[in-house]
Write a protein that holds these residues in place. Structure first.
Motif, PDB file in Angstrom:
ATOM      1  N   ALA A   1       0.834  -1.205   0.000  1.00 58.31           N
ATOM      2  CA  ALA A   1       0.000   0.000   0.000  1.00 58.31           C
ATOM      3  C   ALA A   1       0.871   1.259   0.000  1.00 58.31           C
ATOM      4  O   ALA A   1       0.573   2.234  -0.694  1.00 58.31           O
TER       5      ALA A   1
ATOM      6  N   ARG B   1       4.177   5.541  -5.676  1.00 54.51           N
ATOM      7  CA  ARG B   1       4.061   5.618  -7.150  1.00 54.51           C
ATOM      8  C   ARG B   1       3.063   6.693  -7.561  1.00 54.51           C
ATOM      9  O   ARG B   1       3.307   7.446  -8.502  1.00 54.51           O
TER      10      ARG B   1
ATOM     11  N   LYS C   1       3.969   1.501  -1.177  1.00 51.14           N
ATOM     12  CA  LYS C   1       4.581   1.595  -2.513  1.00 51.14           C
ATOM     13  C   LYS C   1       3.593   2.165  -3.527  1.00 51.14           C
ATOM     14  O   LYS C   1       3.963   2.950  -4.384  1.00 51.14           O
ATOM     15  N   LYS C   2       2.331   1.765  -3.408  1.00 52.06           N
ATOM     16  CA  LYS C   2       1.293   2.282  -4.308  1.00 52.06           C
ATOM     17  C   LYS C   2       1.138   3.780  -4.134  1.00 52.06           C
ATOM     18  O   LYS C   2       1.046   4.529  -5.117  1.00 52.06           O
ATOM     19  N   GLN C   3       1.145   4.258  -2.880  1.00 50.48           N
ATOM     20  CA  GLN C   3       1.056   5.694  -2.616  1.00 50.48           C
ATOM     21  C   GLN C   3       2.284   6.412  -3.165  1.00 50.48           C
ATOM     22  O   GLN C   3       2.178   7.498  -3.729  1.00 50.48           O
TER      23      GLN C   3
END
Length: 132
Positions: free
Chosen positions: A121, A127, A123-125
């Motif tokens: 989660a 990116r 890492k998603k933020q």
């Protein structure tokens, strides 16, 4: 659609200015019969003005984004540190250190399901913000 007399006057003056061969391409606009505006075509100044405005907006947004990126980086790498990951970048080594590290490869770390989900989660933020 009917064109007002003021609009026709402005249009004529613009056309005359375009065809006059004037060095500065001056255009006079009479607005509402009480105000006259002198506009000189200057794409360089307009570009500089737009670039300056864009730079000001980006400069104002950059510190907030940088803070968010740093906070996310710390949160993600704190999880790695808790599991004994051996950091490789000078930045991470300086911040977290490698004392007591056990895992050289991220894939070898035995994350719990919840911690793995938290890392993904974060890492998603990162990116989404353009941090990674």
């Amino acid at each position: 659609m009917a064109i007002s007399a003021a609009a026709r006057t402005c249009t004529r003056k613009v056309k005359r200015a375009r065809h006059s061969g004037a060095k500065q391409n001056q255009v006079f606009l009479r607005l509402s019969g009480f105000m006259e505006v002198d506009m000189r075509a200057s794409t360089t100044l307009a570009s500089l003005g737009l670039a300056g405005s864009l730079f000001a907006v980006l400069a104002a947004a950059t510190p907030a984004r940088a803070d968010a990126c740093f906070d996310l980086w710390v949160a993600r790498n704190s999880i790695y540190k808790a599991y004994g990951y051996c950091f490789k970048t000078p930045k991470a080594i300086a911040y977290f250190g490698n004392a007591g590290c056990q895992y050289d490869y991220e894939g070898d770390i035995p994350f719990s399901h919840s911690d793995k989900a938290r890392v993904l989660a974060i890492k998603k933020q990162e990116r989404a913000l353009g941090c990674l």
